[in-house]
Each structure stands twice: as C-alpha cells, then as structure tokens.
Design a protein around this motif. Structure first.
Motif, PDB file in Angstrom:
ATOM      1  N   TYR A 384      46.640  41.840  32.735  1.00  0.00           N
ATOM      2  CA  TYR A 384      45.716  42.506  31.813  1.00  0.00           C
ATOM      3  C   TYR A 384      44.318  41.880  31.813  1.00  0.00           C
ATOM      4  O   TYR A 384      43.319  42.576  32.013  1.00  0.00           O
ATOM      5  CB  TYR A 384      46.262  42.441  30.384  1.00  0.00           C
ATOM      6  N   ILE A 385      44.267  40.578  31.556  1.00  0.00           N
ATOM      7  CA  ILE A 385      42.981  39.950  31.233  1.00  0.00           C
ATOM      8  C   ILE A 385      42.178  39.633  32.491  1.00  0.00           C
ATOM      9  O   ILE A 385      41.008  40.029  32.609  1.00  0.00           O
ATOM     10  CB  ILE A 385      43.203  38.679  30.390  1.00  0.00           C
ATOM     11  N   LYS A 386      42.787  38.955  33.444  1.00  0.00           N
ATOM     12  CA  LYS A 386      42.056  38.633  34.669  1.00  0.00           C
ATOM     13  C   LYS A 386      41.711  39.894  35.454  1.00  0.00           C
ATOM     14  O   LYS A 386      40.635  39.976  36.069  1.00  0.00           O
ATOM     15  CB  LYS A 386      42.867  37.664  35.519  1.00  0.00           C
ATOM     16  N   ALA A 387      42.597  40.873  35.428  1.00  0.00           N
ATOM     17  CA  ALA A 387      42.303  42.128  36.136  1.00  0.00           C
ATOM     18  C   ALA A 387      41.094  42.829  35.532  1.00  0.00           C
ATOM     19  O   ALA A 387      40.249  43.377  36.252  1.00  0.00           O
ATOM     20  CB  ALA A 387      43.521  43.049  36.098  1.00  0.00           C
ATOM     21  N   THR A 388      40.984  42.813  34.202  1.00  0.00           N
ATOM     22  CA  THR A 388      39.810  43.399  33.547  1.00  0.00           C
ATOM     23  C   THR A 388      38.542  42.664  33.950  1.00  0.00           C
ATOM     24  O   THR A 388      37.500  43.286  34.230  1.00  0.00           O
ATOM     25  CB  THR A 388      39.976  43.359  32.018  1.00  0.00           C
TER      26      THR A 388
END
Length: 431
Positions: A384-388
């Motif tokens: 979720y976070i790193k991909a964003t």
C-alpha cells in the motif's frame, strides 16, 4: 522547486495518511464485486474524492471513475490507474456469500494506492509545482471473466469490449492522455517495472445445440450436445502438441452449462474459453485450431455449434524510456537490490500500451496463490504505502521541471497503432 524536495513532500504526505490508505483498501477487500458490477467500490472512490474536494466523472464504462488534477501547466497528462473488480474465489474468507467474488488478485490495493495518491497530492500541494496534469482513474473489469454476461451487455449496446480499459479506449478516455502508470501486488519480495513477455488472448463463447429426448427411455431420438462438447474438448487436447513451446499457448475451457435435467438428453451445452499465447500470430493460430476442433465435435454427433469470438487482451508493448524512470523510483523506494526484471501480464493495460506509453509494475507484499482462496496481503507497507510513494515519485519525475522527462517520453514513443486501427483491427468495430 527541487525534485528531491517534491518527492520528500509527497512521501511525507503518504506517511501521514498511511492508516487511511490501508483502511480504504481493506474496506474494498471486504466487499468484493465482479467486473462492471463494482457499484459499491465505485461509491467508495467517489466518496473519498468528495471528501478531498476533487471533482470526478462517474459511470464511465458503467462503473468507472475519473478525477483530473490540474498542474501549474498542462504540458503532459499522466494517468494513474487502479482497478475496481474482483475475481471468483468462493472459499476465500472475504468472499461474497452470494457471488463468490473475492479480492484474490490485489485490485483492492491498486485502487487504494490511487486514493492514497489523491490524498497526498491534495495535502502536499505539489500539483502547483508540476507542469503536467495527473488524471486519477478507477477502471472496471480488468478480469476478462463472466463472458456470457458481458457479451450480453455488448449485445444490448452498453459495451463494446469485455475489459474496462478497452472500453475506456473506445469511449475516448485516453484521447488526451499522454501516458499511464499503474502497479499490481504479487507474492514476491522483489519489485519490477513490467516486462516484455506476457500473454494476450481471444475469448470464446461456445453454444452446442442438440435435440432433447428421454435420456433413459429413448436417447436415440435425441442429439446429445454434451457428447458433442466432450468430443470438441478432446479434439482441442489433440491439438496441443501442435502448439510451439516458445509461444506459451494456453487453452483452458470451462463448461458453464452441461444440460438441463439428468433424465433429458442435453440439448443446450455452453463453454467459455481463452486462447492465450505470448504473440499475436500464435493466438490467431490457436484460435483457428480450437474453432476447428469445436466444430468437429458437433459434426461427430449431428449437433450444431455457434462460436462467438470476442477480442480479449493484446500482448505487452513496452516504453523503455518511461520504464527506466519508474525503475529508478522503485530503486529509490524499495532499494536497488530489490528491483528485478519483470514479466508481462495478461491485462488490457497491454491494449493501452499499443496507443500510449504504459508502465505496469509488480510490487511485492502478497502471499498465497493469485486467483485462489488463500491470497492475502502480508506486507501492507510494501503493497500500500511504498507503492503509493513509487507512483507519486514517478509522476514527479515525469511532470516536474517543465515536464521535461514526460515530454521526452511522449516525443520518442512510437505507438504500434492508432486508436482507429485498434478499434477496427482488434475490436472489429466500424470507425
């Protein structure tokens, strides 16, 4: 403003909204919906955009949502895309008890990262520093399934294709989009910016028509459509040795209806199948052989067969210049040691890639087999976070400093076909 500072601000805004991004994805995960039926999921996207004060267009290709964000100038328009639909996995812990739909392919993560990008762009205010626009897209129906239902929508004039991105092409959604970026969660610990080798396919609806009769009393008065289908499927198996290993041909039919009653000779038997391969010539060859085999089954018992060929998804086409930019940001976020060569997917993102530059990343963070009852997100920070952050940092590289890199990608990309050629030759539409 310095690009590094823009990226820092964007990533800081993502971190501030991390819990909200994950919660959005988990909410979608808990209420899975099949393609062109994602009304609850689309409403979640609409409500989030409303909360952020971002205007949006709804109901695009039935359930799609599009939200443009203006930059300081509009030299380049970049689409960030997430998918809305689920797959059928009835044994999954979060499967819909009625439809069997479950998010066992990670699309709930995709759309959550797009909403995460929306949150971060609004909070950081970096759009005013970019010389291009970002268009956030929630697209329906990536999974090319439920063929009879979707073909019904096509016959009713509600759609022209079975895939959401294909329908976006037809509707002109990409007419003013210069490039598109998206990502997909898989079970690896590594990340990759797509790959050159992936699968395309032609989809088929097969209708065997026989003649009903009493199955126990006088079966000789009937024509058994199930026997015709069985022979057709066996004839397909007899073709498999003619498929070249290097083409990676896959033909995987299912019988969706095998008759009506056990004591009635089956007169209505239906099959759905794909003919997949890693190049268009092999797809066409396999499709021809499969049709020939299916017709042989009908001829053998005196049944009739109708075969409806439906344009599936094309094979990948890469924009290496844009891919290199995204790989740099994968290395920035995940570490260079975790960036590996990727392989292409079977997805209608490939269709878009024949018209504009597209990068379709794979991001680690899942566990279990995709499209199974055991698929889950194990590393939410990665998925979720790193991909964003990767999406945003790549967007900044493309659109900052006069959109220099974006303009270069746009100038140097040589599209294999125009929209009109795509609609005419692949979609078989009058344009």
């Amino acid at each position: 403003m310095d690009i590094a500072e823009l990226k820092r601000r964007a990533c800081e805004a993502v971190d501030k909204n991390a819990d909200k991004i994950i919660a959005f994805g988990e909410s979608v995960f808990a209420e899975p919906e099949m393609g062109f039926k994602e009304f609850k999921t689309a409403k979640k996207v609409q409500d989030m955009l409303d909360e952020l004060g971002i205007e949006h267009q709804d109901g695009v290709a039935i359930t799609g949502v599009i939200a443009p964000l203006k930059g300081r100038s509009s030299k380049v328009r970049l689409a960030l895309m997430g998918e809305l639909d689920a797959i059928v996995a009835p044994g999954h812990r979060c499967a819909d008890p009625v439809t069997g739909a479950a998010h066992s392919c990670g699309h709930h993560v995709q759309i959550a990262t797009i909403m995460g990008a929306a949150m971060a762009l609004k909070e950081s205010g970096i759009m005013s520093e970019l010389d291009g626009d970002i268009v956030l897209m929630g697209v329906p129906a990536e999974e090319g399934v439920e063929l009879e239902y979707r073909h019904g929508l096509i016959k009713e004039g509600k759609l022209s294709f079975i895939g959401g991105k294909q329908e976006f092409i037809k509707l002109g959604v990409f007419d003013d989009i210069d490039m598109m970026l998206m990502q997909h969660t898989d079970g690896s610990d590594k990340v990759a910016a797509g790959g050159p080798v992936g699968m395309g396919y032609v989809a088929k609806l097969v209708y065997y028509k026989g003649k009903e009769a009493h199955a126990g009393g006088a079966p000789w008065d009937g024509v058994n459509a199930l026997q015709a289908a069985k022979i057709g499927l066996m004839a397909i198996d007899a073709q498999r040795e003619t498929f070249r290993d290097k083409d990676n041909v896959r033909v995987h039919p299912i019988i969706t209806k095998g008759g009506d009653l056990v004591n009635v000779v089956p007169a209505d038997v239906r099959i759905e199948t794909f003919c997949r391969a890693n190049n268009m010539e092999a797809i066409e060859d396999a499709s021809m052989k499969v049709n020939r085999a299916l017709k042989a089954g009908a001829d053998a018992v005196g049944a009739e067969v109708e075969i409806v060929d439906i344009p599936g998804y094309m094979t990948p086409y890469e924009c290496l210049e844009m891919k290199a930019i995204v790989e740099d940001n994968l290395a920035l976020i995940y570490g260079k040691e975790n960036v590996v060569p990727g392989v292409g997917y079977t997805t209608e993102a490939n269709d878009v890639a024949h018209l504009i530059p597209v990068v379709h990343c794979t991001i680690g963070g899942a566990e279990g087999i995709a499209h199974s009852s055991h698929y889950e997100i194990r590393d939410k920070d990665s998925a979720y976070i790193k991909a964003t952050k990767m999406l945003l940092c790549s967007a900044i590289d493309l659109l900052a400093n006069g959109a220099e890199k974006g303009l270069s990608v746009k100038k140097n990309f040589k599209a294999p076909m125009t929209k009109e050629e795509y609609l005419r030759t692949w979609g078989h539409l009058d344009v």
